[in-house]
Motif scaffolding. Structure first.
Motif, PDB file in Angstrom:
ATOM      1  N   SER A  89      64.683  80.991   7.912  1.00 27.61           N
ATOM      2  CA  SER A  89      63.503  81.053   7.058  1.00 27.61           C
ATOM      3  C   SER A  89      62.414  80.132   7.621  1.00 27.61           C
ATOM      4  O   SER A  89      62.699  79.012   8.038  1.00 27.61           O
ATOM      5  CB  SER A  89      63.925  80.589   5.659  1.00 27.61           C
ATOM      6  OG  SER A  89      62.921  80.871   4.758  1.00 27.61           O
ATOM      7  N   GLY A  90      61.202  80.632   7.659  1.00 28.19           N
ATOM      8  CA  GLY A  90      60.087  79.818   8.136  1.00 28.19           C
ATOM      9  C   GLY A  90      59.932  79.815   9.648  1.00 28.19           C
ATOM     10  O   GLY A  90      59.066  79.121  10.193  1.00 28.19           O
ATOM     11  N   LYS A  93      58.792  84.816  11.557  1.00 29.52           N
ATOM     12  CA  LYS A  93      59.060  86.253  11.721  1.00 29.52           C
ATOM     13  C   LYS A  93      57.962  87.112  11.075  1.00 29.52           C
ATOM     14  O   LYS A  93      57.411  88.009  11.702  1.00 29.52           O
ATOM     15  CB  LYS A  93      60.424  86.617  11.103  1.00 29.52           C
ATOM     16  CG  LYS A  93      61.587  85.809  11.689  1.00 29.52           C
ATOM     17  CD  LYS A  93      62.926  86.246  11.126  1.00 29.52           C
ATOM     18  CE  LYS A  93      63.096  85.995   9.636  1.00 29.52           C
ATOM     19  NZ  LYS A  93      63.141  84.566   9.269  1.00 29.52           N
ATOM     20  N   THR A  95      55.060  86.234  10.306  1.00 26.60           N
ATOM     21  CA  THR A  95      53.775  85.956  10.960  1.00 26.60           C
ATOM     22  C   THR A  95      53.582  86.919  12.132  1.00 26.60           C
ATOM     23  O   THR A  95      52.471  87.419  12.356  1.00 26.60           O
ATOM     24  CB  THR A  95      53.729  84.484  11.415  1.00 26.60           C
ATOM     25  OG1 THR A  95      53.932  83.653  10.267  1.00 26.60           O
ATOM     26  CG2 THR A  95      52.403  84.150  12.072  1.00 26.60           C
TER      27      THR A  95
HETATM   28  P1  ATP Z   1      61.168  83.975   5.937  1.00 26.29           P
HETATM   29  O1  ATP Z   1      62.404  84.431   6.639  1.00 26.29           O
HETATM   30  O2  ATP Z   1      61.457  82.902   4.941  1.00 26.29           O
HETATM   31  O3  ATP Z   1      60.325  85.085   5.409  1.00 26.29           O
HETATM   32  P2  ATP Z   1      59.601  83.777   8.332  1.00 26.29           P
HETATM   33  O4  ATP Z   1      60.422  83.503   9.532  1.00 26.29           O
HETATM   34  O5  ATP Z   1      59.144  85.166   8.099  1.00 26.29           O
HETATM   35  O6  ATP Z   1      60.314  83.203   7.046  1.00 26.29           O
HETATM   36  P3  ATP Z   1      56.816  83.111   8.154  1.00 26.29           P
HETATM   37  O7  ATP Z   1      56.643  83.732   6.829  1.00 26.29           O
HETATM   38  O8  ATP Z   1      56.243  83.782   9.335  1.00 26.29           O
HETATM   39  O9  ATP Z   1      58.349  82.802   8.437  1.00 26.29           O
HETATM   40  O10 ATP Z   1      56.244  81.638   8.055  1.00 26.29           O
HETATM   41  C1  ATP Z   1      56.250  80.742   9.166  1.00 26.29           C
HETATM   42  C2  ATP Z   1      55.541  79.459   8.752  1.00 26.29           C
HETATM   43  O11 ATP Z   1      54.185  79.734   8.444  1.00 26.29           O
HETATM   44  C3  ATP Z   1      56.136  78.801   7.518  1.00 26.29           C
HETATM   45  O12 ATP Z   1      56.147  77.411   7.732  1.00 26.29           O
HETATM   46  C4  ATP Z   1      55.173  79.160   6.430  1.00 26.29           C
HETATM   47  O13 ATP Z   1      55.114  78.154   5.467  1.00 26.29           O
HETATM   48  C5  ATP Z   1      53.852  79.282   7.157  1.00 26.29           C
HETATM   49  N1  ATP Z   1      52.969  80.282   6.521  1.00 26.29           N
HETATM   50  C6  ATP Z   1      53.298  81.550   6.226  1.00 26.29           C
HETATM   51  N2  ATP Z   1      52.235  82.204   5.688  1.00 26.29           N
HETATM   52  C7  ATP Z   1      51.225  81.310   5.634  1.00 26.29           C
HETATM   53  C8  ATP Z   1      49.862  81.379   5.189  1.00 26.29           C
HETATM   54  N3  ATP Z   1      49.336  82.500   4.706  1.00 26.29           N
HETATM   55  N4  ATP Z   1      49.131  80.244   5.297  1.00 26.29           N
HETATM   56  C9  ATP Z   1      49.645  79.107   5.815  1.00 26.29           C
HETATM   57  N5  ATP Z   1      50.913  78.992   6.254  1.00 26.29           N
HETATM   58  C10 ATP Z   1      51.700  80.069   6.166  1.00 26.29           C
END
Ligand code: ATP
Length: 294
Positions: A89-90, A93, A95
């Motif tokens: 998580s985080g 992905k 993004t």
């Molecule tokens: P998950 O598996 O929990 O969905 P992920 O791997 O998809 O996580 P992302 O959602 O891409 O991760 O987030 C990556 C980082 O970017 C995290 O630290 C998150 O807090 C931050 N983040 C995500 N969206 C935003 C946003 N709109 N503005 C600022 N920071 C963000």
């Protein structure tokens, strides 16, 4: 690794900066020169004709933040490949999905579709070329029919019904006039996701992007839905962002994202043999699961 990306760069790296400045002007010209029919058709052909996707040295921080979420990411997805993006998580992905859909420009690096930098493509056409199913399915306060027509305004009722059947909602065939969304029929999480899949079928795009598409389904329903998605995607490119490491051998390649970097990349078999992050994650989820309470 770098060499394989060279073909995708339309100009030398040193010219990229200049190109960015010229881009606004170029885009206006492109709009002026565009064939009027292209802009008026409700379902135009996405451009370009091929849909290889490449991220080249992409770094990214969200606007107003200095925290790098993606740090020098490079990968390439060939047309028809099935790729899973996994990681904690985080890790960044979702993004990657947002950048691919052009919701944010990368802070540095290039993202290309069919060899063209995506910011040079019409954002609407780009998004139409990528059918997205995410964990949240937004339904408008309108009929099921109208909610489905969003994905393809030209679809006939027969097409809507066929897509509902394929997505595992045959009983919705007779409910096209039923009100959904706010104050509408109560739908379970699984039904909402199947409606999202129905939309993806109707959109008939060359790329299918799943972002935790089956996350709120139980494991058995998830299998069923994934099977449908795989069948629907056929020869299309499939990008699947997922937490759950189930049926991973169905993917050609798995990218393991960790702290904004691609920590590992390979097939399920290769990554299991490598005994790194992926195999540890897989073991944790699929094997050594101790009882929660003893
Ligand atoms: P998950 O598996 O929990 O969905 P992920 O791997 O998809 O996580 P992302 O959602 O891409 O991760 O987030 C990556 C980082 O970017 C995290 O630290 C998150 O807090 C931050 N983040 C995500 N969206 C935003 C946003 N709109 N503005 C600022 N920071 C963000």
């Amino acid at each position: 690794v770098m060499a394989s990306f060279e073909a995708f760069i339309p100009v030398p790296a040193s010219a990229l900066h200049l190109e960015k400045n010229l881009e606004a002007g170029t885009r206006i010209l492109e709009i002026i020169e565009a064939e009027p029919e292209v802009r008026q058709t409700t379902k135009p052909d996405p451009l370009p004709a091929t849909h290889d996707i490449a991220f080249r040295n992409v770094s990214f921080s969200y606007p107003g933040s200095s925290v790098p979420v993606l740090d020098d990411i490079s990968f390439r997805v060939k047309e028809g490949e099935r790729i899973a993006i996994v990681g904690p998580s985080g890790a960044g992905k979702s993004t990657i999905a947002s950048l691919l859909l052009g919701f944010y420009p990368p802070s540095s690096g290039t993202i290309t579709s069919g060899g063209k930098a995506i910011e040079r493509l019409d954002a609407d056409l780009l998004r139409r070329s990528i059918a997205t199913v995410s964990q949240e399915t937004y339904l408008f306060a309108d009929t099921i029919r109208q909610n489905l027509l969003l994905a393809n305004p030209e679809a006939t009722d027969d097409m809507l019904k066929a897509a509902l059947s394929r997505a595992g909602l045959p009983h919705f065939r007779e409910r096209l006039d039923t009100w959904a969304g706010q104050h509408g029929m109560q739908l379970s999480g699984g039904e909402r996701q199947r409606l999202a899949i129905t939309r993806a079928i109707l959109q008939d795009a060359p790329v299918m992007l799943l972002d935790e598409a089956t996350a709120n389904l139980d494991r058995i329903t998830e299998r069923e839905v994934m099977e449908k998605l795989f069948r629907i995607s056929g020869m299309k490119t499939l990008l699947s962002i997922t937490h759950r490491l189930q049926d991973m051998d169905a993917f050609d390649r798995i990218l393991v994202l960790e702290g904004g970097n691609i920590a590992e990349s390979g097939s399920h078999e290769e990554l299991m043999a490598a005994k790194g992050t992926y195999s540890a994650m897989w073991e944790l989820q699929n094997r050594s699961r101790p009882a929660l309470l003893e």
